[in-house]
Design an enzyme around this catalytic site. Sequence first.
Site, PDB file in Angstrom:
ATOM      1  CE  LYS A  12      -4.388  -1.464   0.865  1.00 51.04           C
ATOM      2  NZ  LYS A  12      -4.647  -2.704   1.745  1.00 51.04           N
TER       3      LYS A  12
ATOM      4  CE  LYS B 288      -6.750  -9.676  -3.400  1.00 52.73           C
ATOM      5  NZ  LYS B 288      -6.438  -8.909  -2.313  1.00 52.73           N
TER       6      LYS B 288
ATOM      7  CE  LYS C 236     -12.269  -2.782  -2.047  1.00 55.21           C
ATOM      8  NZ  LYS C 236     -13.311  -3.266  -1.137  1.00 55.21           N
TER       9      LYS C 236
HETATM   10  P1  ADP Z   1     -10.283  -5.506  -1.688  1.00 57.97           P
HETATM   11  O1  ADP Z   1      -8.943  -6.497  -1.703  1.00 57.97           O
HETATM   12  O2  ADP Z   1     -10.971  -5.660  -3.099  1.00 57.97           O
HETATM   13  O3  ADP Z   1     -10.046  -4.157  -1.285  1.00 57.97           O
HETATM   14  P2  ADP Z   1     -10.973  -6.091   0.965  1.00 57.97           P
HETATM   15  O4  ADP Z   1      -9.705  -5.770   1.351  1.00 57.97           O
HETATM   16  O5  ADP Z   1     -12.126  -5.073   1.662  1.00 57.97           O
HETATM   17  O6  ADP Z   1     -11.195  -6.205  -0.715  1.00 57.97           O
HETATM   18  O7  ADP Z   1     -11.270  -7.677   1.411  1.00 57.97           O
HETATM   19  C1  ADP Z   1     -12.554  -8.099   2.225  1.00 57.97           C
HETATM   20  C2  ADP Z   1     -12.548  -9.463   2.199  1.00 57.97           C
HETATM   21  O8  ADP Z   1     -12.480 -10.218   1.025  1.00 57.97           O
HETATM   22  C3  ADP Z   1     -11.027 -10.028   2.998  1.00 57.97           C
HETATM   23  O9  ADP Z   1     -11.575 -11.276   3.856  1.00 57.97           O
HETATM   24  C4  ADP Z   1     -10.372 -10.523   1.734  1.00 57.97           C
HETATM   25  O10 ADP Z   1      -9.498 -11.476   2.291  1.00 57.97           O
HETATM   26  C5  ADP Z   1     -11.358 -11.130   0.628  1.00 57.97           C
HETATM   27  N1  ADP Z   1     -10.794 -10.847  -0.559  1.00 57.97           N
HETATM   28  C6  ADP Z   1     -10.680  -9.729  -1.370  1.00 57.97           C
HETATM   29  N2  ADP Z   1     -10.404  -9.982  -2.479  1.00 57.97           N
HETATM   30  C7  ADP Z   1     -10.202 -11.432  -2.546  1.00 57.97           C
HETATM   31  C8  ADP Z   1      -9.985 -12.343  -3.542  1.00 57.97           C
HETATM   32  N3  ADP Z   1      -9.571 -11.821  -4.930  1.00 57.97           N
HETATM   33  N4  ADP Z   1     -10.059 -13.594  -3.343  1.00 57.97           N
HETATM   34  C9  ADP Z   1     -10.399 -13.956  -2.028  1.00 57.97           C
HETATM   35  N5  ADP Z   1     -10.733 -13.140  -1.032  1.00 57.97           N
HETATM   36  C10 ADP Z   1     -10.644 -12.016  -1.523  1.00 57.97           C
END
Ligand code: ADP
Length: 331
Positions: free
Chosen positions: A117, A202, A205
Amino acid sequence: MNDSNRILSGMRSTNPRLHLGNYEGALRNWVDLQNKGFKMYCMVADLHALTTMYEESAEASRNAREVAKDFVAGGIDPSRSSVFVQSHVPEHSELHLLLSMITPLGWLERVPTYKEKQEDLGSAEREPYGLLGYPVLQSADILLYKPYGVPVGRDQAPHLEIGNDIAARFNRLYGREVFQPYKYLIPEDELRAKVPGLDMRKMSKSYDNCIYLSDTEDQTAAKIKQAFTTPTKIRLTDPGQPEGCAVCQYLRLYSPDWERQWEEDRQGLRGCSQNKKELTEILNEYLRPIRERRALLDDAAIEEILCRGAEEARGFASKTLAEVKSAMGMF
Ligand code: ADP
């Protein structure tokens, strides 16, 4: 021995909509655990969203309501599970402050997502203090509910370890077993633990490579049409490499017939457009009940759910905070 029947998990409100990665990696597990009888605390992490969205704080707050709608649409039943917004339960901020005093800086600097980040933000000038402290706030979120476990995707594992380390350090420092170690409930299937995006990075968003739970059928079809497939498979008869093809990865997740589809793809017996067409049908069918439930949720209904959820969450969190302060000799 941790015999808690509680589960805590959360998602940041950096976006108003959840994607397939959020669902497969976390939300689907929440629903399974709820249906097994665990008491779920499902949190929309609006304060965590501020670590990267401090300039769009009002948006992070507005998004929170939409994310909560996706929780319910995805199968969280608000009559059994508490759905709440992190900032509506001030105990999270207070425990975060207390835990920040006992957390060694070195533990936080080593977290891999912090380094990533930091790079995203570009310059140290823009990097907020809160970003480094993110895992401490997450630890406070978790420890307030003394949970049996925390269901998350693979990317969250390093943060969860810090929470157990902080808990053990707290117990040792203040001579009381206030906290017990919790489990990391990460999907066993690697593909669900880290769902690839439409471009095979991966799904996230921030990469703009997502299929959202609330996308329409047409939007889903259009996204699948553009998805990354085997670059050397131009004609139907060219052999495919399903391991590196986003469409085949989703078939593996959603199609009962994926093994045959993969074999035919590999042997050049089927083309990418057939894969895409079949996936579109299966995925739209899979998402239909989620979309239908979401369409029924209006703002007033979700406000009520969040209001009740925050009250329930505070009911438990305030007791833990009182125990923490008592262990520290603070009254
Ligand atoms: P992002 O990575 O889109 O910013 P968050 O950090 O808010 O999403 O993640 C929310 C939840 O979703 C967490 O438990 C995270 O481990 C899970 N998560 C996010 N992206 C993925 C992915 N591509 N595959 C599996 N789990 C995910």
